[in-house]
Each structure stands twice: as C-alpha cells, then as structure tokens.
Enzyme design. Structure first.
Site, PDB file in Angstrom:
ATOM      1  N   SER A   1       0.803  -1.225   0.000  1.00  0.00           N
ATOM      2  CA  SER A   1       0.000   0.000   0.000  1.00  0.00           C
ATOM      3  C   SER A   1       0.834   1.271   0.000  1.00  0.00           C
ATOM      4  CB  SER A   1      -0.930   0.014   1.225  1.00  0.00           C
ATOM      5  OG  SER A   1      -0.166   0.064   2.422  1.00  0.00           O
ATOM      6  N   GLY A   2       2.142   1.170   0.249  1.00  0.00           N
ATOM      7  CA  GLY A   2       2.985   2.354   0.325  1.00  0.00           C
ATOM      8  C   GLY A   2       3.431   2.853  -1.027  1.00  0.00           C
TER       9      GLY A   2
ATOM     10  N   ASN B   1      13.577   9.375  -6.540  1.00  0.00           N
ATOM     11  CA  ASN B   1      13.743   8.632  -5.288  1.00  0.00           C
ATOM     12  C   ASN B   1      12.842   7.398  -5.199  1.00  0.00           C
ATOM     13  OD1 ASN B   1      11.887  11.067  -5.002  1.00  0.00           O
ATOM     14  ND2 ASN B   1      11.220   9.847  -3.254  1.00  0.00           N
TER      15      ASN B   1
ATOM     16  N   CYS C   1      17.608   6.253  -0.886  1.00  0.00           N
ATOM     17  CA  CYS C   1      17.583   7.115  -2.073  1.00  0.00           C
ATOM     18  C   CYS C   1      18.754   8.098  -2.084  1.00  0.00           C
ATOM     19  CB  CYS C   1      16.241   7.834  -2.180  1.00  0.00           C
ATOM     20  SG  CYS C   1      15.743   8.708  -0.664  1.00  0.00           S
TER      21      CYS C   1
END
Length: 352
Positions: free
Chosen positions: A10-11, A319, A150
């Site tokens: 879900s992220g 990122n 990142c």
C-alpha cells in the site's frame, strides 16, 4: 517466470514495485502482502494503477510467502523488515529489503540510526548491499539483498569514481541533499501538510542523516581509495518526486577537470543507468531531478573548483525508482542473471 511477492503493497515504494513488476517480461506478481490494507485491490490503493492482477492484499505469513514466491520485496519500515527477513531467510530463494534494516553493516552505527530495527549480526552479515553498478557480481544468486536508501544511492554513485576509480583519499565530504515529499512516504505529519510544505525549503536534518552514515559505512569497507569525514544536511522541498545530492569533496590528491571527466565516463561506461553529464550540455543545467523523473537513471556530474579547492559532485535521481523500486528490480535482474535493464527501459517524463 520468476514469481514475485511485494510486502508493504500500500505504500509509495510498494506501488512503484507493482507498476514495474507488472510490466516486466520475466517477473510474475503472485503475492501482495500487508496488514491495514488486507483485502484491497492494487487499484484501490494506487489511483494510477487500474490493473486487474487477480490479486488482493493478504496478511503476511512466512508459509504463504514461501509457497507463492521466488523473490519477495519488503517495502516495509525497518523494524518490520528486520522481523520478516529473519522469518523468510532460507525459505524464499531471494529476499530483497527496501528499508534501512540491513544497509549499515557496522553494529554500533546501525544501532545509532536504526535503534528500533533489532537484528541478528549473523543475518545482517549475509546481506549484499545492492548498488548494482558497484557490486554487480555479488548480486548473482544472492539470497539476501539490501537496497540502498535514495540519498545514499545518489551520493555513493557520485563518489565511487573518485574512491573506487581514481583511488583518491577524500579528506572531507560535505553533502547538501534536497528531496521531494515522497521521500517521507505516506505517514501523516504536520510539517508535510500542504499549507506548510508547499513552497518550503525545510531543513529537516541539518546536522546529520542516516543515509550519510550508510554511505560512509559502505565506502570505508571498499577499496581502493578512502573517505575521512562525511557530513550531510538534508532539506525537504515542495515538489513530490526526485532528489539532488550535491557533494563538496576536499582532497589533498592532485586532480583536474580533464581527469575527473575521463574517470567518470570510464567508470560508468558499461552501466546504462548512470548517465555522466556535462553541466551545460542541454537546455537546463544538469543534473536536475526533473530530467530523470519516472526513470531508473541517475544523472551525475563532477566539476573541479580550483578557487574553492574542492570537487563538486552532483547526482540526481527519482527517489521512488532508482532510489527505491527501480533499483530493487535492477538488483533482482542481476540476481537471476537477467539483462540488467530488463523491464526498466522507460525514459524520463518531462515536464512532469
């Protein structure tokens, strides 16, 4: 086909993984895992993904993941990844973690920056730090992969030609990092609300960042070359995707612009996802995050500043792609002996 599971579906990173895996010719998405989103379809969670994958998010159990997956991506917070990796190691052929749970090898340094991510040292030592351009051979057949952060990806790719290529001793490195709001994920925090974030240049980590610790830990274990002090200040800016890492490097070793340019082109000649650029080669000064959005590229420039007695290294990436999901897929390509660029050839979207 290689069967793929994504935990943390879900992220933001989970959504990028779904996007990339679903269009990959050698990967088949067979499992989506999560807790709060259990029972929901990807299209409900990610508005841009109107896909009928025949999957809904399921609760995560080691038995279910081992049954369904040849590789599982953990797009979960570091404490959750630390627990799941311990359960899944040796049960799934490849566990690829996108959190910080296993990025820092040195136990004391890990505890300083990831105190809540308790892990066994023996397990941490088995993880390969997954920068494909720098450790490609180690990724082949790897069972456990830790995907760099990142900022750490941008900084490490920017500095590697100086240390690993030219063998320089970098006496001091000072990093200025600027990142969009997606770097903080989907957690609701007051400083990230639109009235406060829009138009902001927010110094959220002015005196240190865990990704700088991660870079120092990796480069100090890598030869030739060496790194002395490495400090970082990080700022949140008002765009959503993309980051720029500006590294100001001080060395006592002799170097000039021609040496830098040749070293960077030579170092990344065989690596299609790192684009060595001249600062003035196109319509806008580059590297600029807007020139890599949606792609797995990292744009890098190195410039000699004789008046300042320094080397200026700029690195820009998306990122969520090269800084997360794209690099994870790239590492898995290497792990399963696929061409590195498989499923990742999308060009940047600009303007975005």
């Amino acid at each position: 086909m290689i069967r793929v599971g994504i935990v943390g579906a879900s992220g933001l990173a989970g959504g990028e993984l779904i996007r990339l895996v679903s269009q990959h010719p050698e990967l088949e998405l067979t499992f989506l895992g999560g807790d709060s989103s259990a029972g929901r379809r990807p299209a409900e969670l990610h508005p841009g993904l109107r896909l009928d994958l025949g999957l809904t998010v399921e609760p995560v159990t080691a038995d279910r993941v081992a049954e369904k997956c040849d590789v599982v991506f953990l797009a979960t917070p570091a404490p959750v990844s630390a627990r799941l990796a311990a359960e899944l190691a040796d049960r799934v052929p490849c566990v690829t973690d996108l959190s910080g749970a296993f990025r820092i090898r040195t136990p004391e340094l890990h505890r300083r920056w990831y105190a809540k991510a308790e892990r066994a040292t023996e397990l941490a030592d088995r993880f390969v730090y997954g920068v494909p351009e720098l450790v490609g051979d180690q990724l082949v057949d790897a069972a456990l992969i830790s995907v760099p952060g990142c900022y750490a990806t941008a900084i490490t790719l920017g500095l590697a030609p100086l240390t690993l290529g030219l063998g320089l001793h970098l006496r001091t490195v000072v990093v200025d990092g600027k990142s969009g709001s997606s770097g903080g994920g989907l957690q609701l925090r007051v400083p990230d609300l639109h009235p406060l974030r829009n138009g902001a240049i927010a110094p959220y980590a002015p005196t240190g960042h865990r990704h700088a610790a991660e870079v120092g830990d990796f480069l100090r274990r890598s030869k030739p070359g060496s790194v002395g002090s490495l400090a970082m200040s990080a700022y949140g800016v008002s765009h959503v995707r993309g980051l720029l890492a500006s590294s100001y490097v001080y060395t006592d070793d002799p170097v000039d612009q021609r040496t830098l340019q040749r070293a960077y082109f030579r170092f990344y000649k065989e690596h299609p996802f790192v684009r060595v650029r001249r600062h003035d080669e196109t319509l806008i000064p580059v590297p600029d995050p807007q020139a890599v959005l949606g792609s797995n590229y990292c744009d890098v420039t190195a410039m000699h500043d004789p008046d300042g007695g320094r080397i200026v290294v700029l690195a820009a990436l998306d990122n969520l792609v090269k800084g997360a999901a794209g690099q994870a897929v790239q590492a898995v390509n290497k792990r399963f002996r696929l061409p590195e660029e498989t499923g990742l050839t999308m060009q940047p979207v600009m303007p975005a």
